[in-house]
Scaffold this motif. Structure first.
Motif, PDB file in Angstrom:
ATOM      1  N   THR A   1       5.549  19.048   8.299  1.00  0.00           N
ATOM      2  CA  THR A   1       5.012  17.711   8.530  1.00  0.00           C
ATOM      3  C   THR A   1       3.824  17.835   9.472  1.00  0.00           C
ATOM      4  O   THR A   1       3.624  18.894  10.087  1.00  0.00           O
TER       5      THR A   1
ATOM      6  N   ASN B   1       4.885  14.300  13.248  1.00  0.00           N
ATOM      7  CA  ASN B   1       5.904  13.895  12.285  1.00  0.00           C
ATOM      8  C   ASN B   1       6.035  12.364  12.222  1.00  0.00           C
ATOM      9  O   ASN B   1       7.095  11.803  12.496  1.00  0.00           O
TER      10      ASN B   1
ATOM     11  N   ILE C   1      10.548  12.772   9.466  1.00  0.00           N
ATOM     12  CA  ILE C   1      11.275  13.618   8.523  1.00  0.00           C
ATOM     13  C   ILE C   1      12.168  14.591   9.291  1.00  0.00           C
ATOM     14  O   ILE C   1      11.689  15.399  10.084  1.00  0.00           O
ATOM     15  N   ARG C   2      13.464  14.509   9.045  1.00  0.00           N
ATOM     16  CA  ARG C   2      14.415  15.396   9.710  1.00  0.00           C
ATOM     17  C   ARG C   2      15.214  16.237   8.716  1.00  0.00           C
ATOM     18  O   ARG C   2      15.881  17.191   9.091  1.00  0.00           O
TER      19      ARG C   2
ATOM     20  N   TRP D   1       5.264  12.617   0.186  1.00  0.00           N
ATOM     21  CA  TRP D   1       5.452  14.060   0.311  1.00  0.00           C
ATOM     22  C   TRP D   1       4.959  14.773  -0.942  1.00  0.00           C
ATOM     23  O   TRP D   1       4.777  14.164  -1.988  1.00  0.00           O
TER      24      TRP D   1
ATOM     25  N   ASP E   1       2.968  12.952   4.358  1.00  0.00           N
ATOM     26  CA  ASP E   1       3.911  12.945   5.479  1.00  0.00           C
ATOM     27  C   ASP E   1       4.682  14.251   5.577  1.00  0.00           C
ATOM     28  O   ASP E   1       5.173  14.609   6.659  1.00  0.00           O
ATOM     29  N   ALA E   2       4.828  14.947   4.456  1.00  0.00           N
ATOM     30  CA  ALA E   2       5.603  16.182   4.424  1.00  0.00           C
ATOM     31  C   ALA E   2       5.256  16.985   3.189  1.00  0.00           C
ATOM     32  O   ALA E   2       4.710  16.456   2.209  1.00  0.00           O
TER      33      ALA E   2
ATOM     34  N   ALA F   1       4.510  20.735  12.043  1.00  0.00           N
ATOM     35  CA  ALA F   1       5.859  20.879  12.593  1.00  0.00           C
ATOM     36  C   ALA F   1       6.750  21.322  11.435  1.00  0.00           C
ATOM     37  O   ALA F   1       6.495  20.980  10.273  1.00  0.00           O
TER      38      ALA F   1
ATOM     39  N   VAL G   1      10.588  21.757   9.628  1.00  0.00           N
ATOM     40  CA  VAL G   1      11.975  21.296   9.521  1.00  0.00           C
ATOM     41  C   VAL G   1      12.681  22.252   8.571  1.00  0.00           C
ATOM     42  O   VAL G   1      12.378  22.300   7.377  1.00  0.00           O
TER      43      VAL G   1
END
Length: 251
Positions: free
Chosen positions: A117, A121, A125-126, A136, A182-183, A199, A201
């Protein structure tokens, strides 16, 4: 610093090999002194690092063509020039093998999928479940990173649809680093290469959907000895250490 370290370390490996290809470029036709490597996009950074020391040790000039493994394998199967091919999965390499243009095929690394991300973030998004409703991206179904993404998503029961499908993993990463997504689902090594630009995840269980990297010399290559030197380095302890530092896992 990493590039400098590679440049200092590789000559130790290739000191004994440099006489094989020579610094004169093989004027008698036995060797070109030039090496063309076609490689999966996810190998961009680590291969460029390796090339620095390789060129100093051998006096050769290394040129890369990075892209989707599927596209590159089809190109060499159709007779496109090149000395070495490195793909991010067996399916792509099989295209070149079936065409009869490969030498011995070696597995030299593996990789796992991860979520990246933007650093802050913004979409929160986790996990894979958070992709629902987010913008995404992932690789196209034909690319190795796309095939791995499909397997990971299916294994986790995720049905969220991506905003776009990209040609290769670096194009997917670029969508995130540019703020357009976003991801993104990319390889762990691409997340390492992006550094503070993303970042990360981790995806639990992603290690069960490994992708394997394979390499081979090509029949249409102009310098078989030099091509084999490159493959040997990638498989050597020094090459494996460089790959590990770049976020790849062992074969």
């Amino acid at each position: 610093m990493k590039r400098l370290a590679a440049a200092l370390a590789l000559p130790l490996v290739f000191g004994l090999l440099s006489g094989c290809s020579g610094d004169d470029g093989g004027d008698d036709g036995s060797g070109s002194g030039r090496l063309t490597v076609l490689a999966a996009a996810s190998l961009t950074d680590v291969y460029e690092e390796m090339a620095t020391g390789f060129e100093k040790a051998t006096g050769a000039e290394v040129t890369f063509s990075f892209g989707s493994s599927t596209d590159l394998a089809q190109q060499v199967a159709d007779g496109a020039p090149g000395d070495v091919l490195a793909t991010a999965d067996q399916t792509s390499m099989q295209v070149a093998e079936d065409a009869g243009v490969t030498g011995d095929v070696e597995t030299f690394a593996t990789n796992v999928l991860t979520i990246v991300t933007p650093p802050d973030n913004p979409a929160g998004i986790r996990s894979l479940d958070d992709l629902e409703g987010a913008t995404w991206v992932r690789c196209s179904d034909e690319a190795p990173c796309g095939r791995v993404a499909l397997a990971v998503l299916e294994a986790n029961g995720v049905t969220a649809e991506p905003a776009s499908l990209e040609d290769d993993v670096r194009a997917t990463l670029d969508k995130v680093t540019s703020g357009e997504a976003d991801a993104g689902l990319v390889y762990a090594s691409d997340a390492v290469a992006a550094g503070d630009s993303v970042a990360t995840v981790e995806i639990p269980g992603a290690e069960h959907q490994l992708t394997s990297y394979l390499t081979t010399t090509l029949e249409q290559g102009k310098d078989a000895d030099l091509a084999q030197e490159w493959v040997d380095y990638v498989l050597s302890d020094k090459g494996q250490a460089a790959l590990a530092d770049a976020g790849f896992s062992a074969p």
